[in-house]
Scaffold this active site. Structure first.
Site, PDB file in Angstrom:
ATOM      1  N   VAL A 191      41.089  41.909  37.218  1.00 39.22           N
ATOM      2  CA  VAL A 191      41.100  43.515  38.455  1.00 39.22           C
ATOM      3  C   VAL A 191      40.515  44.596  36.946  1.00 39.22           C
ATOM      4  O   VAL A 191      39.878  45.399  37.783  1.00 39.22           O
ATOM      5  CB  VAL A 191      42.551  43.645  38.890  1.00 39.22           C
ATOM      6  CG1 VAL A 191      42.954  43.042  39.877  1.00 39.22           C
ATOM      7  CG2 VAL A 191      43.290  44.491  38.156  1.00 39.22           C
ATOM      8  N   LYS A 192      40.670  43.957  35.849  1.00 40.39           N
ATOM      9  CA  LYS A 192      39.551  44.962  34.585  1.00 40.39           C
ATOM     10  C   LYS A 192      38.225  45.393  34.504  1.00 40.39           C
ATOM     11  O   LYS A 192      37.331  44.118  35.403  1.00 40.39           O
ATOM     12  CB  LYS A 192      40.506  44.822  33.373  1.00 40.39           C
ATOM     13  CG  LYS A 192      42.174  45.067  33.459  1.00 40.39           C
ATOM     14  CD  LYS A 192      42.201  46.320  33.596  1.00 40.39           C
ATOM     15  CE  LYS A 192      44.165  46.398  34.220  1.00 40.39           C
ATOM     16  NZ  LYS A 192      44.981  45.746  33.539  1.00 40.39           N
ATOM     17  N   ILE A 193      37.842  45.952  33.953  1.00 39.32           N
ATOM     18  CA  ILE A 193      36.076  45.546  34.019  1.00 39.32           C
ATOM     19  C   ILE A 193      35.660  44.539  33.606  1.00 39.32           C
ATOM     20  O   ILE A 193      34.373  44.344  34.380  1.00 39.32           O
ATOM     21  CB  ILE A 193      35.906  47.281  32.969  1.00 39.32           C
ATOM     22  CG1 ILE A 193      37.097  48.186  32.669  1.00 39.32           C
ATOM     23  CG2 ILE A 193      34.044  47.275  33.313  1.00 39.32           C
ATOM     24  CD1 ILE A 193      36.128  48.961  34.631  1.00 39.32           C
TER      25      ILE A 193
END
Ligand SMILES: *Cc1c(COP(=O)(O)O)cnc(C)c1O
Length: 387
Positions: free
Chosen positions: A189-191
């Site tokens: 879910v992170k960048i």
């Protein structure tokens, strides 16, 4: 009905080819992809050293260990974060306390920090380390935080799990201009993602050396770091108690490939945030305020409901959005209200801004692969639910 999640990875053919090429290579772990990925992140951030690890939590753990946090020491962080920002101190037997948030940025409040440090200095209970977290991808006010930390002799570890690709006063988050260390997470879910993964960046050679030890059992093969003489080319020594927190080469190859897209990912997230700002303007909610010194990487886009102007509860709104296929989430349940931290003595009311914010917030879908149609579906559904 298609569910739009609040966050998800963006994987293309280049990423897949990079992982497959590694599978065919001689190295599945501790090979050349690790160093290439570390170099790429270090260069991007403009920092000397980077150490890749198994996940963002491991990054925080060995970063805190490198700062020599131990029983009797204190670490302060924000209550508006994922539990890992605080847990890193507990793993090492150190105590945790929190600094309430700024009601505009939802980051740790510099004013509250200054007050709390003044009291702690008087009582001889200053923290050894401070963990500011760049909530949603917006940098904390690092220059002011660093000045306070310096005045009181406190180490600064940035939890930048949300913020790779963000900047503060024109320099990348992770430059460590105002900190000892910073950590990233590469959860899907992170960048950017490596499936699971994390990284620590620092300009300090002494911390870099310790991070390398702690990542791999506390073992060194460098004769300069050994007690006495090396026995020969097979020889290693365990000089500290470390962990096995290594990242695999498969993951590092994915991370290296993802780094090529980081600026494009952040540009897309910024465009989505800008459009959300416009489309949500006249609704009974507050869109995210941006500090002029920061450029957000937009891991999260959080709205704050004006519950005084709404007939429904936040819970009902979340349930209706989810029933309509909009996978909204809440960031964060204040860490001090978790049962584990309550058992350590924290209670409701300890950090009122974080608690008030928690009661009103919703994270809308935000990821680089979110299409314009899906973004518009999020907005239209939200309008219907709030009506
Ligand atoms: C995701 C996250 C972490 C932990 O990272 P993992 O890679 O999931 O272990 C730590 N801090 C914050 C603020 C995070 O969002």
């Amino acid at each position: 009905m298609k569910v739009i999640p609040y966050g998800r990875q963006f994987i293309d053919e280049d990423d897949i080819a990079a992982v497959v090429a590694t599978l065919r290579s001689d190295w599945l772990t501790q090979g050349p992809a690790i160093e290439r990925f570390e170099r790429k992140v270090a260069d991007y951030c403009g920092v000397k050293y980077a150490v890749a690890v198994a996940n963002g939590t491991a990054a925080l753990h060995i970063a805190a260990a490198a700062l020599d946090l131990k029983p009797g020491d204190r670490l302060w962080t924000s209550p508006n974060t994922f539990v890992a920002s605080a847990n890193c101190a507990r793993y090492l037997g150190a105590d945790v306390d929190f600094v309430d948030i700024d009601p505009r940025t939802y980051n740790l409040s510099v004013a509250r920090l200054e007050e709390k440090l003044a009291v702690a200095a008087k009582n001889g209970r200053l923290p050894k380390a401070l963990v500011p977290i760049h909530f949603s991808g917006q940098s904390c006010e690092m220059e002011a935080i660093a000045a306070l930390a310096k005045r009181h002799g406190i180490l600064v570890l940035e939890d930048a799990a949300h913020a790779i690709g963000a900047s503060y006063r024109g320099r990348p988050v992770g430059s460590c201009e105002f900190s000892d260390l910073a950590t990233f997470s590469f959860h899907p879910v992170k960048i950017i993602t490596t499936a699971e993964g994390g990284m620590i960046v620092t300009n300090r050679a002494d911390l870099h050396e310790r991070l390398l030890l702690f990542r791999s059992h506390g073992i060194t093969r460098d004769p300069k770091l050994m007690d006495g003489e090396s026995h020969g080319p097979w020889y290693y020594q365990q000089t500290e108690l470390g962990w096995n927190y290594r990242l695999t080469d498969l993951q590092a190859a994915l991370g290296e490939s993802q780094m090529n897209k980081l600026d494009a990912f952040v540009a897309r997230r910024r465009a989505i945030a800008h459009r959300y700002d416009e489309l949500l303007r006249d609704l009974p909610l507050i869109t995210p305020w941006q500090h002029p010194d920061t450029a957000n990487a937009w891991h999260l886009y959080v709205i704050r409901l004006r519950l005084d102007r709404l007939k429904k509860t936040r819970r009902r709104i979340v349930e209706e959005l989810r029933a309509a296929g909009i996978g909204v989430q809440i960031h964060y349940i204040p860490v001090h209200t978790q049962p584990y931290y309550r058992r350590l003595g924290f209670k409701d009311g300890d950090f009122p801004e974080a608690e008030q914010y928690y009661a009103e917030t919703i994270s809308l879908p935000m990821f680089a692969g979110l299409t314009d149609e899906d973004r518009d579906r999020v907005v239209e559904t939200l309008k219907t639910v709030l009506r």
